[in-house]
Design an enzyme around this catalytic site. Structure first.
Site, mmCIF file in Angstrom:
data_model
loop_
_atom_site.group_PDB
_atom_site.id
_atom_site.type_symbol
_atom_site.label_atom_id
_atom_site.label_comp_id
_atom_site.label_asym_id
_atom_site.label_seq_id
_atom_site.Cartn_x
_atom_site.Cartn_y
_atom_site.Cartn_z
ATOM 1 N N ASP A 205 9.497 -2.076 -23.694
ATOM 2 C CA ASP A 205 10.247 -1.359 -24.721
ATOM 3 C C ASP A 205 10.731 -0.125 -23.977
ATOM 4 O OD1 ASP A 205 9.882 -0.340 -28.157
ATOM 5 O OD2 ASP A 205 11.137 0.518 -26.588
ATOM 6 N N HIS A 206 11.992 -0.132 -23.565
ATOM 7 C CA HIS A 206 12.403 0.901 -22.603
ATOM 8 C C HIS A 206 12.291 2.310 -23.166
ATOM 9 C CE1 HIS A 206 16.387 0.730 -24.534
ATOM 10 N NE2 HIS A 206 16.579 1.909 -24.008
ATOM 11 N N HIS A 268 11.680 -0.032 -30.843
ATOM 12 C CA HIS A 268 11.835 1.412 -30.566
ATOM 13 C C HIS A 268 11.315 2.309 -31.688
ATOM 14 C CE1 HIS A 268 13.970 -0.214 -27.288
ATOM 15 N NE2 HIS A 268 15.167 -0.294 -27.840
#
Ligand SMILES: NC(=O)c1ccc[n+]([C@@H]2O[C@H](COP(=O)([O-])OP(=O)(O)OC[C@H]3O[C@@H](n4cnc5c(N)ncnc54)[C@H](OP(=O)(O)O)[C@@H]3O)[C@@H](O)[C@H]2O)c1
Length: 529
Positions: A205-206, A268
């Site tokens: 999950d960047h 996010h």
């Protein structure tokens, strides 16, 4: 966790282990735009091990040399390589690079891949024969590739966390989305965990790789002044915003399947909620941090048909303009149905039913084609008692506010009241108050931009630190919350249209107005910055 500070600044990060990175989907959009620039910057900073080797897997007609050239072209067109490509760093990245061509659904490809890995590793000591597989491919192919890798022994399973740390290790990075609902996420987890152990799996999950997100934990738990206020006693509500100006950017096919709730909320926004609201972990270890996040997500009040109607506002962007440029409506985008009911915007009121947060609303919103690209967490504190001030002043007094700006213009701003200068109104109830702020800025205080997320995440995977990756139970718990919302959106009417370039549908503002609150302005200008 590699200490992610701006390149050239003080803290030195740990070098990645010796490893071969197998990039599956080596010439896709993510690889070109994010992964090669991140790897290149690691090479620039000397953080790739001298034995680092890259293997690209794709179906396009290339050989080793033309693949290396394609990487060079990707770097040349990338925006964040920090200037012209440095030949020495490029050499460190592409030294001994190999290209394995084939279709991922073709079993023979994996035999070729295995042989390529063995030939690369034939010259290195056994415990340096580490393998990092990155699945930068459509989610529909994740399982097929995992089967292919484990069937040819390319990716052996390790059984303990210790084994997963010791060389030779094998790790797998899996991109989002992880499933499209709880059932498919569970199925994917089950399939993965029959072939790999959890310590080998790195679900990206960047947002977790963003320095500003990691700094939320440092801000909360490395400073004594904020934690005592970080609860229902002092905080009136919290807003979490992830706003995009871009549309679906040619990914209409994927987006029609996902919509904003699956594309942004399940990952996010749930991660930002968990990081902002979790209890202090016992240690900063991967296990302890993730335990607390899962615990927090388990305390999120679940949604049913009634509470969905009360707490969820959906929207879909219509025509409008972004930075003065007219843009088409979502329904007019390629691969999107003209009568699509897919939400490109959602606002959600969430309650966390635990001791710390009972009764405090968390307002989450995310959308495409909005007025500004901004990700921010705004904490609104309860009003100070107004008894000392005349009614006129009292009504204009703003509650204290903390804004954690994740991107752009990364930093933290504390808003509070101060006496407006002027002797004539010395210490008296008539003195005039004015909203002012104190600001920490990465640019100003650290002398540069925070390290991009994919750089930190790739390095952490090479050193074996999974703190910034989502664990199987985290992913599933987030789906448990989002599933009923996504199902309601799928079954519901066409979302309210909002003009591109605005802050979203009016119903999103109503969600807060009902509680006597309002959204923090999206645009920097409107937010007085
Ligand atoms: N792009 C982003 O910014 C972004 C951001 C976050 C997450 N992700 C995730 O990252 C993953 C990759 O996304 P992407 O945008 O890079 O997708 P993409 O541009 O479609 O790249 C996927 C690559 O895989 C190749 N491929 C597909 N099927 C194949 C097959 N059967 N055999 C061999 N190669 C095959 C494609 O080759 P062809 O071109 O020949 O089809 C393409 O080069 C997805 O899971 C996505 O959700 C992407």
């Amino acid at each position: 966790m590699s200490a992610p500070v701006a390149s050239g600044a003080v803290a030195r990060r740990e070098t990645g282990d010796d490893c071969t990175l197998v990039l599956v989907g080596a010439l896709g959009d993510l690889a070109r735009r994010k992964l090669y620039p991140a790897l290149y910057r690691l090479a620039v900073d000397g953080l790739l091990s001298p034995r680092f080797r890259l293997v690209g897997v794709e179906r396009l007609p290339h050989d080793d040399a033309s693949y290396a050239k394609a990487i060079g072209e990707a770097l040349a067109s990338a925006t964040d390589t920090g200037g012209p490509v440095d030949p020495a760093a490029f050499e460190r990245l592409t030294r001994g690079v190999r290209y394995v061509r084939g279709d991922l659904t073709d079993a023979s490809l994996y035999g070729t891949l295995c042989a390529t890995l063995e030939s690369i590793e034939s010259t290195v000591p056994t415990d340096s024969r580490n393998r990092l597989f990155y699945l930068a491919i459509p989610p529909s192919l994740f399982l097929r590739v995992v089967e292919g890798l484990s069937s040819c022994g390319a990716a052996p399973r390790t059984h303990t966390a210790e084994e997963a740390q010791q060389g030779p290790w094998t790790r797998l990075i899996i991109e989002k989305p992880f499933g499209r609902d709880l059932a498919s996420a569970r199925a994917l987890n089950t399939a993965l965990l029959t072939r790999f152990s959890e310590p080998q799996l790195y679900r990206i999950d960047h947002y977790l790789g963003k320095e500003t997100v990691q700094n939320i934990l440092a801000f909360r738990f490395a400073n004594a002044i904020f934690e005592p206020l970080w609860n229902r006693g002092s905080i009136a509500h919290i807003q979490i915003t992830v706003a995009e100006t871009v549309g679906v950017e040619g990914r209409g096919g994927y987006y029609e399947e996902a919509g904003v709730l699956r594309d942004m909320f399940q990952n996010h926004l749930m991660q930002l909620l968990a990081t902002t609201a979790m209890e202090p972990p016992g240690t900063m270890s991967a296990a302890a941090v993730r335990d607390e996040k899962v615990k927090l997500l388990r305390a999120v009040r679940h949604f049913d048909a009634v509470s969905i109607a009360e707490n969820l506002a959906l929207g879909q962007y219509g025509t409008g303009s972004i930075d003065g440029t007219p843009v088409p409506a979502y329904a007019a985008e390629p691969s999107v149905k003209p009568d699509s009911r897919t939400p490109t915007f959602a606002a959600l009121r969430v309650f966390v039913d635990n001791w710390r947060w009972e009764g405090v609303p968390f307002y989450l919103r995310s959308g495409k084609r909005l007025a500004d690209r901004v990700s921010e967490i705004v904490i609104r504190f309860r009003r100070a008692p107004g008894v000392l001030w005349p009614a006129a002043e009292r009504d204009t007094m703003r509650p204290n506010q903390l804004a954690l700006r994740i991107q752009p213009d990364e930093g933290i701003t504390l808003g509070f009241q101060a006496k407006r200068p002027g002797a004539e109104l010395a210490l008296s109830p008539e003195m005039e108050l004015a909203p002012v702020s104190m600001r920490f800025s990465y640019e100003r205080d650290f002398g540069g931009q925070p390290v991009p997320a994919y750089e930190t995440l790739l390095l952490d995977a090479m050193i074996g630190d999974a703190t910034l990756f989502a664990r199987s139970d985290e992913v599933e718990q987030a789906w448990t919350i989002v599933d009923p919302l996504a199902a309601a959106a799928d079954a519901g009417p066409r979302p309210e249209l909002y003009a591109a370039g605005t802050s979203g549908p009016p119903s999103a503002a109503d969600l807060l107005a009902r509680d006597g609150f309002a959204w923090h302005p999206l645009t920097l200008a409107a937010a007085g910055r």
